[in-house]
Design a protein around this motif. Sequence first.
Motif, short mmCIF file in Angstrom:
data_model
loop_
_atom_site.label_atom_id
_atom_site.label_comp_id
_atom_site.label_asym_id
_atom_site.label_seq_id
_atom_site.Cartn_x
_atom_site.Cartn_y
_atom_site.Cartn_z
N UNK A 1 0.86 -1.19 0.00
CA UNK A 1 0.00 0.00 0.00
C UNK A 1 0.89 1.23 0.00
N UNK A 2 0.33 2.33 -0.49
CA UNK A 2 1.14 3.54 -0.68
C UNK A 2 1.67 4.09 0.64
N UNK A 3 0.78 4.10 1.67
CA UNK A 3 1.16 4.82 2.90
C UNK A 3 1.96 3.96 3.88
N UNK A 4 1.93 2.65 3.67
CA UNK A 4 2.57 1.78 4.66
C UNK A 4 4.09 1.91 4.63
N UNK A 5 4.68 1.81 5.84
CA UNK A 5 6.14 1.88 5.90
C UNK A 5 6.76 0.48 5.82
N UNK A 6 5.91 -0.55 5.81
CA UNK A 6 6.43 -1.91 5.73
C UNK A 6 6.75 -2.25 4.28
N UNK A 7 7.95 -2.77 4.07
CA UNK A 7 8.32 -3.05 2.69
C UNK A 7 9.23 -4.27 2.62
N UNK A 8 9.33 -4.81 1.43
CA UNK A 8 10.34 -5.83 1.17
C UNK A 8 11.31 -5.22 0.16
N UNK A 9 12.51 -5.80 0.10
CA UNK A 9 13.49 -5.29 -0.85
C UNK A 9 13.64 -6.30 -1.98
N UNK A 10 13.56 -5.82 -3.21
CA UNK A 10 13.69 -6.74 -4.32
C UNK A 10 15.14 -7.19 -4.46
N UNK A 11 15.39 -8.50 -4.39
CA UNK A 11 16.77 -8.96 -4.49
C UNK A 11 17.27 -9.03 -5.93
N UNK A 12 16.38 -8.86 -6.92
CA UNK A 12 16.78 -8.95 -8.33
C UNK A 12 16.08 -7.85 -9.11
#
Lengths: 319, 466
Positions: free
Chosen positions: B66-77
């Motif tokens: 979601x746009x406002x969320x601070x939770x994220x994953x990092x794309x490894x590729x």
Amino acid sequence: MSNNPKFIVSHAPFVHYGSSLQNKTYHTIFAALPAVIVGLLMWGVPAMAVIALSVGCSIIWEYIMNLILKRPQTVDDGNAALVGLLFAMLLPATVPWWLVVLGSAIAIIIGKMIFGGIGGNPFSPPLLAIAIIMVSWPHYLDFNVALTGYDFDFSMVYPLTAARSLGSTGAEAWSTLDLLLGKQSGGIGSTFSLGLILGGVYLILRGFIRWEIALSFIGGVAITALMFNMADPVRFAGPVFHVLTGYTLIGAFFLATDDASSPVSFLPMILYGIGGGFLTVLIRNIGTYYDGVVFAIILMNTASPLFGKIKPKAFGRVE
Amino acid sequence: MIKRPFFVFKKPTLVYEDMNQGNYIPVVLPAPDNVTVYVKEKLVGIASEGTKPGDTVMEGDKLTISQESSIYATSPVSGEVKTVSAFPGDFGDDWTAITITPTAAEAEEDVAPEAPAKKEEAAEAEEAAEEAPEEEAPQGPDLAHLVEFLANVPGAPDFSVFQNPEKPVDTLIITGADEDLLCMTRQYVANSEVDNVRAGIKILKQATGIEKAILTLLRDAGQNYESVGAELAGVGMEYPTASPYLVVNDYLGRALLSDKPFEDSGITFMSIEAVAAIGKAITEGKIPTRKIVTVIDKNGKKTLVDVVLGTPISDVFAALRITAGERDRIINGGPMTGTALFSLDMPVTSSIDALMVQDSSNIPVVSDYPCIDCGDCCRVCPSKIQVNMLARVLESGDFELAADEYDLYSCIDCGLCGFVCTTQMPVFQYIKLAKYELARLEAEAADADSADEDAEAVAEENEAKK
């Protein structure tokens, strides 16, 4: 996703030490065999009949109780057979068949199954059975009466009776070697002291019973007997006699060490053992019964939960 | 693993894996055909905001739902997002799984991980790293930047503990010793990434303002770490001395109960791999996307692998020629404290240190036999808990009694009780269940309390209006 095999999913730990209940009970039966075999050679076919009947009945009683209580079958863990064997080892060879059937029923049903099976029993099951029979039909357990049909090259007076009536003079009828080699009157599997010691040492070395209980029980018997003997050397027999006669050794290695009815921490185990040994000699020397092991261990069994209250301070606890 | 010996003179002694006993060089696996990463947030409906299927992402890009969320994953590729779907995590967590298919160029390039990354591909990561020193502090990035870009590096650092003003953290314990048996991941990183660990400790201390850092290392492997900025704590070889509770007890002299997180006592833990990754990210200007994993096969052979985060476990096993079939068991973590996995499609996440496979014939049975009071568990317990009593109380479901009277929270979760249990009871499972249920009840009670307070506040307001 769909081509995934079905994996076993369970909780950690995923490895096991390899100990098991079956292993424990079968090895305990194995350790009892030296004493049992010598007993069979001594007392002959009647003893064989008592042991076979007792072991068989115990297994059948447990099987029936599991059916009645609608619980999964547990006879394959070997504990019923062990209880039956230990009960038979305490009996004289000439005991009537119905007493064996009844005794094994008491051991399995009252001693174990009504408390929820193995692990729930507050008393050692074979001891409870022998105690009830000792109180209800004492003449069948009177070795002086029961074993009159046998004629060996040693005195057929029950050693503890001799010690009671004649004091240390009565006890001198047996040498220590005689007592070790089983040249004494008594239960089928409880006279061959050397075999019981061998079995006990085997169980201790293999880690199936706790040395704390077995050794402190023997120590308790020896120390108390020594104190009596020192107080009145004429009236009371010495420590070696008390350790090698009656049910002392089978009690120390096979009965007092019953898991569920004994404590688990170090100090409670020592207190439990010494207390049992102390009561044994007390009952033998100044009590009503010739052998005090049965009631001494049952009394200590009742005290076992109290001993359990003595516990080490757990990690992070401030008290 | 050790088995009960013929003669038993003492309780069983389990020892940690010593890397120096063998020649362990990680097997470098190429980037896989698809990678999966988890966003630790519940997916509601279909993915409409944030990352969507069909999006093109670069290595190091943030993936959100979601746009406002601070939770994220990092794309490894770098590649194309294929699917965004709900995923049930452990203990009832709801996560979102994002699957990415790398572009061909990326996949080829990743075969040689030592090759310098192309500037544009790591654009954002580099920006993060370069921006920080220029704008904020001349020595290094501040905490906000770490949180913004490095929350998903290998080792899974949890930066949120540094940001909680109610529970200030003053001690950081870096775990260079693996906590479970057979695992060597942290040991390997501690041996091979000395410079990155050094840099990482410096950066972390500056960013968080924490003065006291402790680095645990197996035995006394501290010769590489003189004046590293952290106190060195040599952990014994005997399991479970590397347990966080025992480390805190041995080196800080505080025996903590497990009813509260360490952060309540101002202590936090971080894997040495995370510290090395932070150091590496800042010095090289690129978010690390590869992780060391110890793989233990069915025969107990241990192999270190170097994989791209998000690689499906099936790819790791295929590369090592491990087959996992029907009724086998796959374990995330070590044999004593790991968790069983249910699918080979699950990816290597930033927190997986070890993967273990057990053959169906080697899986010990768990029984429903009652406790027989043999006392083996009591003798082996490092916390001196009366496990025989505790197990009985837990079996009957009386969790509060267990916590009050039978030392449930003295348990340090080592699993030795279940390991030695004569009747093969799932003792450790009972303990974990009790802790989980009590925590859940407490959280519910706290929620109810705050709801009550809200209701009271509203009532008071209404009173005032009248």
